[in-house]
Design a protein around this motif. Structure first.
Motif, PDB file in Angstrom:
ATOM      1  N   ILE A   1       0.847  -1.181   0.000  1.00  0.00           N
ATOM      2  CA  ILE A   1       0.000   0.000   0.000  1.00  0.00           C
ATOM      3  C   ILE A   1       0.890   1.241   0.000  1.00  0.00           C
ATOM      4  CG2 ILE A   1      -0.163  -0.012   2.526  1.00  0.00           C
ATOM      5  CD1 ILE A   1      -2.971   1.118   2.257  1.00  0.00           C
ATOM      6  N   GLY A   2       0.476   2.255  -0.736  1.00  0.00           N
ATOM      7  CA  GLY A   2       1.260   3.475  -0.767  1.00  0.00           C
ATOM      8  C   GLY A   2       0.763   4.430  -1.834  1.00  0.00           C
ATOM      9  N   SER A   3       1.563   5.429  -2.109  1.00  0.00           N
ATOM     10  CA  SER A   3       1.212   6.450  -3.090  1.00  0.00           C
ATOM     11  C   SER A   3       1.286   5.890  -4.497  1.00  0.00           C
ATOM     12  CB  SER A   3       2.160   7.654  -2.968  1.00  0.00           C
ATOM     13  OG  SER A   3       2.189   8.145  -1.644  1.00  0.00           O
ATOM     14  N   SER A   4       0.405   6.372  -5.358  1.00  0.00           N
ATOM     15  CA  SER A   4       0.370   5.883  -6.732  1.00  0.00           C
ATOM     16  C   SER A   4       1.609   6.278  -7.511  1.00  0.00           C
ATOM     17  CB  SER A   4      -0.880   6.416  -7.446  1.00  0.00           C
ATOM     18  OG  SER A   4      -2.051   5.960  -6.812  1.00  0.00           O
ATOM     19  N   THR A   5       2.252   7.372  -7.131  1.00  0.00           N
ATOM     20  CA  THR A   5       3.425   7.853  -7.867  1.00  0.00           C
ATOM     21  C   THR A   5       4.732   7.434  -7.212  1.00  0.00           C
ATOM     22  OG1 THR A   5       3.323   9.944  -6.623  1.00  0.00           O
ATOM     23  CG2 THR A   5       2.167   9.847  -8.745  1.00  0.00           C
ATOM     24  N   ASN A   6       4.679   6.480  -6.272  1.00  0.00           N
ATOM     25  CA  ASN A   6       5.880   6.152  -5.509  1.00  0.00           C
ATOM     26  C   ASN A   6       6.990   5.565  -6.374  1.00  0.00           C
ATOM     27  OD1 ASN A   6       7.115   5.668  -2.681  1.00  0.00           O
ATOM     28  ND2 ASN A   6       7.274   3.669  -3.687  1.00  0.00           N
ATOM     29  N   PHE A   7       6.633   4.762  -7.380  1.00  0.00           N
ATOM     30  CA  PHE A   7       7.645   4.053  -8.151  1.00  0.00           C
ATOM     31  C   PHE A   7       7.961   4.730  -9.480  1.00  0.00           C
ATOM     32  CE2 PHE A   7       5.731   0.650  -5.525  1.00  0.00           C
ATOM     33  CZ  PHE A   7       6.873   0.314  -4.805  1.00  0.00           C
ATOM     34  N   THR A   8       7.627   6.003  -9.615  1.00  0.00           N
ATOM     35  CA  THR A   8       7.963   6.700 -10.850  1.00  0.00           C
ATOM     36  C   THR A   8       9.413   7.155 -10.876  1.00  0.00           C
ATOM     37  OG1 THR A   8       7.166   8.787  -9.919  1.00  0.00           O
ATOM     38  CG2 THR A   8       5.612   7.501 -11.230  1.00  0.00           C
ATOM     39  N   ASN A   9      10.118   7.080  -9.745  1.00  0.00           N
ATOM     40  CA  ASN A   9      11.531   7.422  -9.719  1.00  0.00           C
ATOM     41  C   ASN A   9      12.328   6.242 -10.256  1.00  0.00           C
ATOM     42  OD1 ASN A   9      14.097   8.223  -9.226  1.00  0.00           O
ATOM     43  ND2 ASN A   9      13.896   8.392  -7.009  1.00  0.00           N
ATOM     44  N   ASN A  10      13.127   6.481 -11.271  1.00  0.00           N
ATOM     45  CA  ASN A  10      13.863   5.413 -11.925  1.00  0.00           C
ATOM     46  C   ASN A  10      14.858   4.724 -11.000  1.00  0.00           C
ATOM     47  OD1 ASN A  10      14.748   4.025 -14.469  1.00  0.00           O
ATOM     48  ND2 ASN A  10      16.665   5.009 -13.953  1.00  0.00           N
ATOM     49  N   PHE A  11      15.344   5.408  -9.984  1.00  0.00           N
ATOM     50  CA  PHE A  11      16.468   4.891  -9.218  1.00  0.00           C
ATOM     51  C   PHE A  11      16.067   4.106  -7.967  1.00  0.00           C
ATOM     52  CE2 PHE A  11      18.089   8.802 -11.306  1.00  0.00           C
ATOM     53  CZ  PHE A  11      18.861   8.151 -12.243  1.00  0.00           C
ATOM     54  N   ASN A  12      14.829   4.154  -7.550  1.00  0.00           N
ATOM     55  CA  ASN A  12      14.450   3.385  -6.358  1.00  0.00           C
ATOM     56  C   ASN A  12      13.355   2.383  -6.658  1.00  0.00           C
ATOM     57  OD1 ASN A  12      12.150   4.880  -6.629  1.00  0.00           O
ATOM     58  ND2 ASN A  12      12.093   5.644  -4.536  1.00  0.00           N
ATOM     59  N   SER A  13      13.154   2.050  -7.927  1.00  0.00           N
ATOM     60  CA  SER A  13      12.076   1.131  -8.282  1.00  0.00           C
ATOM     61  C   SER A  13      12.572   0.136  -9.313  1.00  0.00           C
ATOM     62  CB  SER A  13      10.870   1.893  -8.833  1.00  0.00           C
ATOM     63  OG  SER A  13      11.225   2.578 -10.024  1.00  0.00           O
ATOM     64  N   SER A  14      12.014  -1.058  -9.237  1.00  0.00           N
ATOM     65  CA  SER A  14      12.314  -2.074 -10.231  1.00  0.00           C
ATOM     66  C   SER A  14      11.370  -1.912 -11.410  1.00  0.00           C
ATOM     67  CB  SER A  14      12.163  -3.466  -9.619  1.00  0.00           C
ATOM     68  OG  SER A  14      10.810  -3.702  -9.271  1.00  0.00           O
ATOM     69  N   THR A  15      11.673  -2.623 -12.491  1.00  0.00           N
ATOM     70  CA  THR A  15      10.817  -2.561 -13.670  1.00  0.00           C
ATOM     71  C   THR A  15       9.426  -3.088 -13.357  1.00  0.00           C
ATOM     72  OG1 THR A  15      12.744  -2.834 -15.108  1.00  0.00           O
ATOM     73  CG2 THR A  15      10.592  -3.303 -16.064  1.00  0.00           C
ATOM     74  N   GLY A  16       9.358  -4.166 -12.553  1.00  0.00           N
ATOM     75  CA  GLY A  16       8.062  -4.724 -12.195  1.00  0.00           C
ATOM     76  C   GLY A  16       7.190  -3.749 -11.440  1.00  0.00           C
ATOM     77  N   ASP A  17       7.766  -3.046 -10.453  1.00  0.00           N
ATOM     78  CA  ASP A  17       7.002  -2.053  -9.702  1.00  0.00           C
ATOM     79  C   ASP A  17       6.619  -0.864 -10.577  1.00  0.00           C
ATOM     80  OD1 ASP A  17       6.991  -3.476  -7.339  1.00  0.00           O
ATOM     81  OD2 ASP A  17       8.881  -2.616  -6.655  1.00  0.00           O
ATOM     82  N   TYR A  18       7.519  -0.462 -11.443  1.00  0.00           N
ATOM     83  CA  TYR A  18       7.261   0.695 -12.301  1.00  0.00           C
ATOM     84  C   TYR A  18       6.082   0.432 -13.238  1.00  0.00           C
ATOM     85  CZ  TYR A  18       8.181   4.413 -15.712  1.00  0.00           C
ATOM     86  OH  TYR A  18       8.062   5.489 -16.545  1.00  0.00           O
ATOM     87  N   LEU A  19       5.970  -0.801 -13.737  1.00  0.00           N
ATOM     88  CA  LEU A  19       4.918  -1.130 -14.695  1.00  0.00           C
ATOM     89  C   LEU A  19       3.639  -1.601 -14.032  1.00  0.00           C
ATOM     90  CD1 LEU A  19       7.046  -3.022 -17.380  1.00  0.00           C
ATOM     91  CD2 LEU A  19       6.271  -0.650 -17.443  1.00  0.00           C
ATOM     92  N   SER A  20       3.646  -1.835 -12.731  1.00  0.00           N
ATOM     93  CA  SER A  20       2.447  -2.338 -12.055  1.00  0.00           C
ATOM     94  C   SER A  20       1.402  -1.234 -11.932  1.00  0.00           C
ATOM     95  CB  SER A  20       2.799  -2.866 -10.657  1.00  0.00           C
ATOM     96  OG  SER A  20       3.626  -3.998 -10.761  1.00  0.00           O
TER      97      SER A  20
END
Length: 835
Positions: free
Chosen positions: A317-336
């Motif tokens: 659970i968290g913010s919808s824009t949390n994984f838009t940062n390229n450096f702290n997110s994996s590809t899976g989280d970014y595309l989820s």
């Protein structure tokens, strides 16, 4: 082999007294000393010395000393151990000193049993994942080892690939290793990496320490340090990792990760992050600010912990824009696009057919920022029971008839649910959210039995559902204002519905035999099934002047209920289905152990299914669309899945189904509504030096770098030289648009794989191509180089908004995981890394 099993000091004292006629003073050894030698033993009674030759061993008070030659000085309570040259001059049987599960190898060892001090030359020992090599060492009674001249490394080779050359070194067991000035060498070549002193952790359960950050530069966020912080073990069962990110243009992030584990009870992890991202510069018109958070919690209870209770937790659970940062997110989280949570406690009553489950559920969509929460949810289930068994005596003899097979099942559930958007989730808005919550009770039950014969199985069943709501919808028409007022009122209601039906299933077998040598037989299996279900209908609509200008209209007061309203119309549904499969018996290329030919079964068609239904009580459009699907595998390599939906009725000029079959219109049996084709093939080479069924000798799997964190990548196995997986997907949907049906097609090709080259190099790739949009899907390239005690990782994302590359070279051993070089950098898109 010669062995001494009596205490040496007592034995030698006896020899001195009897053979020499003089008194010998017994030594002060407190424990029994046992010894053995393969070749011979020699006693010097005058000096009270025992010489052991050939694979000699001495055991005393949990200490074991082995060497080619050992000298026992009983007078001074000392022992010395040496190796011996073989015929080629090579030293063999070097001394090994074992105590407390640790082994020390050296060229020579001198040890005093009474003082527990020792002198060791050219010592080699292992401390956790570190190998310590010293020229001259002194062992103290508190098990500390002080050394002069030597090296520290994580490489297990006799001549390590790299090491830290030290002038002095002190090994403190289960604490740390302290060194004086040290210089890092690659082989024998010194590097510029020089430290005035060194502190290396020496804990089996980990030790606290600083986590070295990763650095880089982003045109959008500025220079940055990522994942720097502190690691702290909290006993044997918990640990805590605190890290932070900081950017030169004001963005920052904090993260806390804790893992816990209690053997045979539970294990889990908790990950909490908080970040503020400043996109662009404040004075620019495109400046934006994002305040993000995310919580991840996973909890698993060991099945051995309890027979009756089970608690599981999975929170995302968290913010919808949390994984838009390229450096702290994996590809899976970014595309989820969706994240879900489920926390649940289950209780079973041993020997009873019922259970209880209580928990909460959550789901959110990051595209439209919708948020659904069910808190709490409770379900009480009664598994199928047979009332006839309640009245049956324990000594009953005889079979069961259809009345004995009458079973009863029951389920009761309660849910308290809210559906909102992310912008409504703040503390001051909690009273409003509480009023928007909807709840209710639902009771479902079924009574059924079964009739079985050699040819078919008949299963009749009666089902009922009772919904209990505490709120209803009410509409009121006001003549003065000529409007319809919609309210939600507190009123209890329990709309009820029931249905009855039966299903009939059979299975037909057909066998086709052949006289050929390779094809033995083909078996055809047909599984027809038919079912009937009757629903009387319970129309709960309210009719009145609820339309435009007070016109006649209707509404359902239970349409806001979380379980919906009962079926309003009567139906008598006849369902029909047919499933087929084909398999063949063919000659196997491999004969049996006796050399005789043997046959194997292969599937020609795994599954071919056809299903539809017919409503007997409708006045028109009785047939529902027909579902046709098939599944098979060709050559044990190519998997093919096909599914389609066909409508037997035609449509009018507005695209609406009419009571006229497609066959009457144009001669076709049905018209296609949608279809899907999925095909996949995986090709891989045999393992090195092994058959496809044998187990790998070296199951070496190391992570390939995945964006900023190598642990997010795939696994590397050097046992398989190459591997390729290709998936093809085609979707067709026919929708009415304006004056005609149009086909909406989508097809894509996804592929991933890896191959080994230059023995310890492996290149992995993951990509795809959208054949309709004519563009590439998210692509990543991973290069891994296994350098024995070091590893090299390169990850490149060459396409899309997340264009970036990560380079990392580091020591494999976790004790020196911060001995690394890591670079994360975007490229292209003018630094536009955010959506």
């Amino acid at each position: 082999m010669r062995t001494g099993s009596a205490p040496i000091a007592v034995f030698i004292t006896f020899l001195l007294t009897v053979c020499m006629g003089s008194e010998a003073k017994a030594q002060s050894l407190k424990e029994e000393v046992t010894y053995s030698a393969r070749d011979s033993m020699r006693y010097d009674l005058a000096n009270q010395i025992v010489y052991l030759f050939g694979a000699a061993k001495v055991n005393y008070d949990g200490l074991e000393l082995s060497a080619e030659r050992i000298v026992l000085d009983l007078k001074n309570e000392e022992t010395q151990a040496f190796g011996a040259p073989d015929s080629t001059g090579h030293m063999t049987g070097l001394p090994e000193f074992k105590q407390g599960g640790k082994t020390v190898t050296a060229d020579s060892i001198r040890y005093n049993f009474r003082s527990k001090k020792g002198m060791i030359r050219e010592v080699r020992t292992t401390e956790d994942q570190l190998y310590a090599i010293a020229h001259k060492s002194k062992r103290l009674p508190n098990d500390e080892v002080h050394s002069r001249g030597g090296m520290l490394t994580t490489c297990d080779r006799p001549k390590p690939h790299y090491h830290f050359a030290v002038s002095r070194m002190m090994v403190i067991p289960d604490d740390k290793i302290v060194t004086g000035p040290a210089i890092m060498k690659i082989g024998n070549v010194p590097t510029p990496l020089v430290i005035p002193f060194g502190l290396f952790p020496n804990h089996h359960n980990g030790s606290a320490g600083i986590l070295v950050p990763t650095y880089g530069n982003s045109p959008q966020l500025g220079y940055f340090f990522l994942n720097g912080g502190y690691y702290l073990p909290l006993g044997e069962h918990f640990d805590l990792q605190l890290t932070g990110d900081i950017y030169s243009r004001g963005s920052w992030g904090l993260r806390a990760v804790s893992r816990y584990r209690t053997r045979y009870r539970y294990s889990g992890s908790l990950d909490i992050s908080r970040s503020t991202l400043l996109n662009s510069i404040r004075e620019y018109p495109d400046f934006s600010k994002q305040n993000n958070f995310f919580i991840r919690w996973n909890h698993v209870v060991d099945p051995k912990a309890s027979l009756t209770d089970r608690f599981t937790g999975s929170v995302n659970i968290g913010s919808s824009t949390n994984f838009t940062n390229n450096f702290n997110s994996s590809t899976g989280d970014y595309l989820s696009n969706t994240f879900q949570s489920n926390v649940q406690w289950n209780h079973l009553w041993i020997g009873k057919p019922y259970s209880l489950a209580v928990g909460l559920r959550h789901s959110q969509n990051t595209l439209n920022q919708t948020f659904d929460l069910t808190l709490p949810t409770a379900t009480f289930n009664v598994q199928r029971v047979f009332p006839a068994d309640w009245f049956r005596s324990e000594d009953h003899v005889g079979g069961r008839n259809w009345t004995d097979n009458i079973g009863l099942s029951w389920s009761s559930s309660f849910d308290n649910r809210i559906s909102t958007t992310e912008d409504q989730l703040f503390l001051d808005n909690l009273p409003v959210l509480a009023r928007q919550m909807r709840n209710g009770l639902r009771h479902t039950g079924a009574i059924g039995t079964s009739f079985k014969s050699r040819f078919f199985s008949l299963n009749p069943e009666v089902r009922f559902t009772d919904r209990m709501y505490f709120d209803q919808l009410r509409k009121t028409y006001t003549v003065e204002q000529d409007t319809v007022i919609t309210d939600t009122i507190a009123r209890f209601a329990a709309p009820f519905d029931w249905s009855a039906g039966a299903s009939l299933t059979s299975k037909l077998y057909g066998m086709y035999t052949f006289r050929g040598k390779k094809l033995k037989a083909i078996r055809h299996v047909i599984t027809p099934n038919a079912g009937f279900s009757y629903t009387p209908g319970n129309d709960t609509r309210v009719f009145g002047p609820f339309g435009t200008s007070g016109g006649e209209a209707s509404y359902n007061p239970y349409e806001i209920g979380i379980y919906g309203a009962p079926p309003a119309t009567e139906s008598g549904m006849l369902s029909l289905g047919l499933v087929q499969s084909l398999e063949a018996k063919v000659l196997d290329n491999k004969p049996d152990a006796a050399g005789d030919p043997q046959f194997k079964k292969i599937k020609l068609l795994d599954f071919v299914g056809l299903s539809t239904s017919y409503d007997l009580l409708k006045d028109s459009l009785n047939w529902n669309p027909v579902n046709l699907s098939a599944r098979t595998q060709f050559f044990n390599v190519l998997d093919v899945n096909l599914s389609s939906v066909w409508d037997p009725y035609s449509t009018n000029t507005a695209g609406t189904r009419i009571s006229r079959t497609q066959r009457e219109l144009d001669g076709r049996l049905a018209r296609l509504l949608n279809a899907n084709l999925a095909a996949g093939v995986e090709l891989k080479s045999p393992r090195y030096g092994q058959s496809a069924t044998s187990q790998p000798v070296n199951n070496n799997t190391q992570p390939v770098v995945g964006e900023a964190d190598p642990s997010k990548g795939a696994d590397v196995s050097f046992n398989v030289p190459w591997r390729l997986r290709v998936n093809y997907s085609y979707n067709l949907a026919r929708n009415w648009k304006e004056t005609e049906f149009t086909d909406q097609q989508s097809q894509s090709l996804l592929f991933n794989g890896d191959f080994t080259f230059l023995k310890w190099w492996k290149l992995g790739f993951n990509s795809g191509y959208d054949l309709e949009a004519e563009e590439w899907t998210p692509t990543s390239l991973n290069l891994y180089w296994d350098m024995h005690c070091w590893e090299f990782n390169l990850n490149v994302i060459p396409l899309g908004l997340r264009k970036s590359f990560t380079v990392r070279i580091n020591v494999k051993a976790s004790v020196l995981k911060d001995l690394k070089y890591e670079l994360v950098r975007p490229f292209g898109n003018d630094g536009q890394l955010l959506r």
